[in-house]
Design a protein around this motif. Structure first.
Motif, PDB file in Angstrom:
ATOM      1  N   TRP A  92       1.766  -3.023   3.853  1.00 54.96           N
ATOM      2  CA  TRP A  92       1.250  -2.140   4.908  1.00 54.96           C
ATOM      3  C   TRP A  92       2.074  -0.873   5.066  1.00 54.96           C
ATOM      4  CZ3 TRP A  92      -3.336  -3.611   5.491  1.00 54.96           C
ATOM      5  CH2 TRP A  92      -3.693  -4.946   5.584  1.00 54.96           C
ATOM      6  N   GLU A  93       3.045  -0.617   4.184  1.00 56.37           N
ATOM      7  CA  GLU A  93       3.809   0.631   4.262  1.00 56.37           C
ATOM      8  C   GLU A  93       2.874   1.822   4.136  1.00 56.37           C
ATOM      9  OE1 GLU A  93       6.777   0.552   1.278  1.00 56.37           O
ATOM     10  OE2 GLU A  93       7.977  -1.024   2.229  1.00 56.37           O
ATOM     11  N   GLY A  94       3.074   2.810   4.996  1.00 53.52           N
ATOM     12  CA  GLY A  94       2.202   3.980   4.999  1.00 53.52           C
ATOM     13  C   GLY A  94       0.961   3.817   5.843  1.00 53.52           C
ATOM     14  N   THR A  95       0.838   2.710   6.578  1.00 49.34           N
ATOM     15  CA  THR A  95      -0.293   2.491   7.472  1.00 49.34           C
ATOM     16  C   THR A  95       0.210   2.413   8.911  1.00 49.34           C
ATOM     17  OG1 THR A  95      -0.208   0.068   7.451  1.00 49.34           O
ATOM     18  CG2 THR A  95      -1.367   1.149   5.633  1.00 49.34           C
ATOM     19  N   ALA A  96      -0.743   2.359   9.837  1.00 43.11           N
ATOM     20  CA  ALA A  96      -0.377   2.297  11.248  1.00 43.11           C
ATOM     21  C   ALA A  96       0.301   0.986  11.611  1.00 43.11           C
ATOM     22  CB  ALA A  96      -1.629   2.493  12.113  1.00 43.11           C
ATOM     23  N   LEU A  97       0.159  -0.040  10.783  1.00 45.47           N
ATOM     24  CA  LEU A  97       0.715  -1.349  11.095  1.00 45.47           C
ATOM     25  C   LEU A  97       2.178  -1.499  10.711  1.00 45.47           C
ATOM     26  CD1 LEU A  97      -2.031  -3.954  10.100  1.00 45.47           C
ATOM     27  CD2 LEU A  97      -1.171  -3.460  12.369  1.00 45.47           C
ATOM     28  N   HIS A  98       2.685  -0.623   9.856  1.00 46.24           N
ATOM     29  CA  HIS A  98       3.975  -0.875   9.234  1.00 46.24           C
ATOM     30  C   HIS A  98       5.100  -0.996  10.248  1.00 46.24           C
ATOM     31  CE1 HIS A  98       7.582   0.404   6.713  1.00 46.24           C
ATOM     32  NE2 HIS A  98       7.243  -0.776   6.277  1.00 46.24           N
ATOM     33  N   ASN A  99       5.225  -0.018  11.160  1.00 39.91           N
ATOM     34  CA  ASN A  99       6.309  -0.056  12.130  1.00 39.91           C
ATOM     35  C   ASN A  99       6.193  -1.252  13.060  1.00 39.91           C
ATOM     36  OD1 ASN A  99       7.406   2.288  11.085  1.00 39.91           O
ATOM     37  ND2 ASN A  99       6.282   3.616  12.481  1.00 39.91           N
ATOM     38  N   GLU A 100       4.962  -1.618  13.414  1.00 41.58           N
ATOM     39  CA  GLU A 100       4.771  -2.768  14.289  1.00 41.58           C
ATOM     40  C   GLU A 100       5.205  -4.065  13.616  1.00 41.58           C
ATOM     41  OE1 GLU A 100       3.734  -3.263  17.454  1.00 41.58           O
ATOM     42  OE2 GLU A 100       3.926  -1.115  17.757  1.00 41.58           O
ATOM     43  N   LEU A 101       4.968  -4.170  12.326  1.00 38.87           N
ATOM     44  CA  LEU A 101       5.316  -5.394  11.619  1.00 38.87           C
ATOM     45  C   LEU A 101       6.822  -5.579  11.509  1.00 38.87           C
ATOM     46  CD1 LEU A 101       2.674  -5.312   8.761  1.00 38.87           C
ATOM     47  CD2 LEU A 101       2.764  -6.915  10.635  1.00 38.87           C
ATOM     48  N   LEU A 102       7.551  -4.470  11.464  1.00 45.02           N
ATOM     49  CA  LEU A 102       9.000  -4.549  11.330  1.00 45.02           C
ATOM     50  C   LEU A 102       9.709  -4.684  12.668  1.00 45.02           C
ATOM     51  CD1 LEU A 102       9.684  -1.908   8.535  1.00 45.02           C
ATOM     52  CD2 LEU A 102       9.524  -4.377   8.325  1.00 45.02           C
ATOM     53  N   ARG A 103       9.008  -4.395  13.757  1.00 45.56           N
ATOM     54  CA  ARG A 103       9.632  -4.459  15.071  1.00 45.56           C
ATOM     55  C   ARG A 103       9.819  -5.910  15.497  1.00 45.56           C
ATOM     56  NH1 ARG A 103       6.390  -1.334  19.416  1.00 45.56           N
ATOM     57  NH2 ARG A 103       6.738   0.283  17.847  1.00 45.56           N
TER      58      ARG A 103
END
Length: 352
Positions: A92-103
């Motif tokens: 999901w890198e480069g998508t809107a989900l990426h930061n949420e998944l890592l939080r």
């Protein structure tokens, strides 16, 4: 606008009787029809041109040397393949989900939102286009170039999502006998209609395969591995990742709900009591901090759920990125998330 003014002028002349008789009237109508056809063609041509706010299409990514695939076949482990094999959430890198998944969550800071030690993907599967030529990459551009899930490489302890290009190379080596006994290639299709199978339990959709065998130990091993609570339910993670909308049977639906941390209706006696005490939220999602509660100790599926409560929004976002939002609300997954109720099942009990 100028063409519209000319057409209105002709209409005014016709209304005043200055058109010059029936022959002139016929010619005027012919001219109007030709102009309307030209305007239609112009609109069609404009609709085919790229939107001015959209960036130009990037070139496809050139595949790398496939030697790492042979290493996977011979070694039988995803952890020794280096950067060529990644954890699934990195897709999901480069998508809107990426930061949420890592939080990380405050209630369970040691728990990443998406964990799956048995489910991986290759770099070739993730990187579909070359985005390096953009000086300023538009946000979330990669959402437009997500690859659908169609091939799985099943190793002794890992399941890896591969691209069709990689599957073609793997098939060639498996036909030569390389990696046989350590690896098997499976087709996969997300269940976008109630009657669609996932193809995971179809002997003709894997290689090497045993056609005609009533009990296929290899396929059974894959099913057991994908449904493992100890490995955080890889099948449920795969269904979420691929945008699968329907379940094959009630058992699969129940396992999916438990794997994402959701209690489904009708609630058990312990779950109803937890609702009365306020331990179970109104959306029926069990937070990670409560999964070791006394009333959940016997339910290993909920205790080892692979996601935190944000998965309810992520599934909707993944469905949107996959272009399936029109069918989501009335699907099995949509019904489960919106109402908490298990959909009724009349489908085969062996529909994977």
């Amino acid at each position: 606008q100028q063409q519209q003014e000319q057409q209105q002028l002709r209409r005014d002349k016709l209304a005043d009787g200055d058109a010059g008789g029936s022959h002139s009237l016929h010619l005027t109508h012919e001219q109007e029809r030709e102009e309307e056809q030209e305007e239609e063609k112009e609109v069609q041509v404009e609709s085919m041109e790229p939107h001015p706010r959209w960036p130009p299409a990037p070139p496809p990514r050139v595949p790398a040397d496939p030697a790492y695939l042979l290493h996977l076949l011979l070694d039988g482990s995803a952890t020794t393949a280096g950067h060529k094999v990644r954890e699934l959430y990195t897709a999901w890198e480069g998508t809107a989900l990426h930061n949420e998944l890592l939080r990380k969550t405050e209630s369970a800071p040691e728990l990443l939102a998406w964990r799956g030690p048995a489910l991986w993907c290759t770099e070739e599967f993730v990187e579909t286009v070359n985005l390096l030529h953009y000086q300023a990459q538009p946000p979330h551009l990669k959402e437009r170039y997500l690859r659908p899930v169609s091939w799985l490489l099943h190793l002794e302890s890992d399941v890896i999502l591969v691209s069709p290009w990689e599957a073609n190379h793997l098939l060639g080596w498996l036909r030569q006998g390389r990696g046989v006994g350590r690896a098997r290639l499976h087709m996969y299709a997300p269940r976008l209609r109630p009657e669609h199978p996932l193809l995971l339990n179809t002997p003709a959709c894997c290689f090497p395969c045993y056609l005609g065998a009533e009990q296929n130990p290899t396929l059974n091993a894959l099913q057991t591995q994908l449904r493992s609570a100890q490995l955080r339910h890889p099948l449920a993670q795969l269904m979420v990742f691929s945008g699968s909308l329907y379940f094959g049977d009630g058992q699969e639906a129940q396992s999916f709900a438990r794997a994402i941390g959701l209690c489904s209706k009708p609630l058990s006696t312990e779950e109803s009591a937890a609702c009365v005490r306020g331990e179970l939220p109104s959306n029926l999602f069990v937070p990670p901090a409560l999964r070791e509660a006394a009333w959940l100790r016997q339910d290993r599926q909920l205790a080892t759920a692979a996601f935190d409560q944000r998965v309810l929004g992520w599934i909707r976002e993944i469905v949107r990125m996959r272009g399936l939002q029109q069918d989501f609300a009335f699907s099995d997954v949509g019904t489960l998330l919106f109402t908490g109720c298990m959909p009724g099942f009349t489908r085969s009990e062996n529909s994977c």
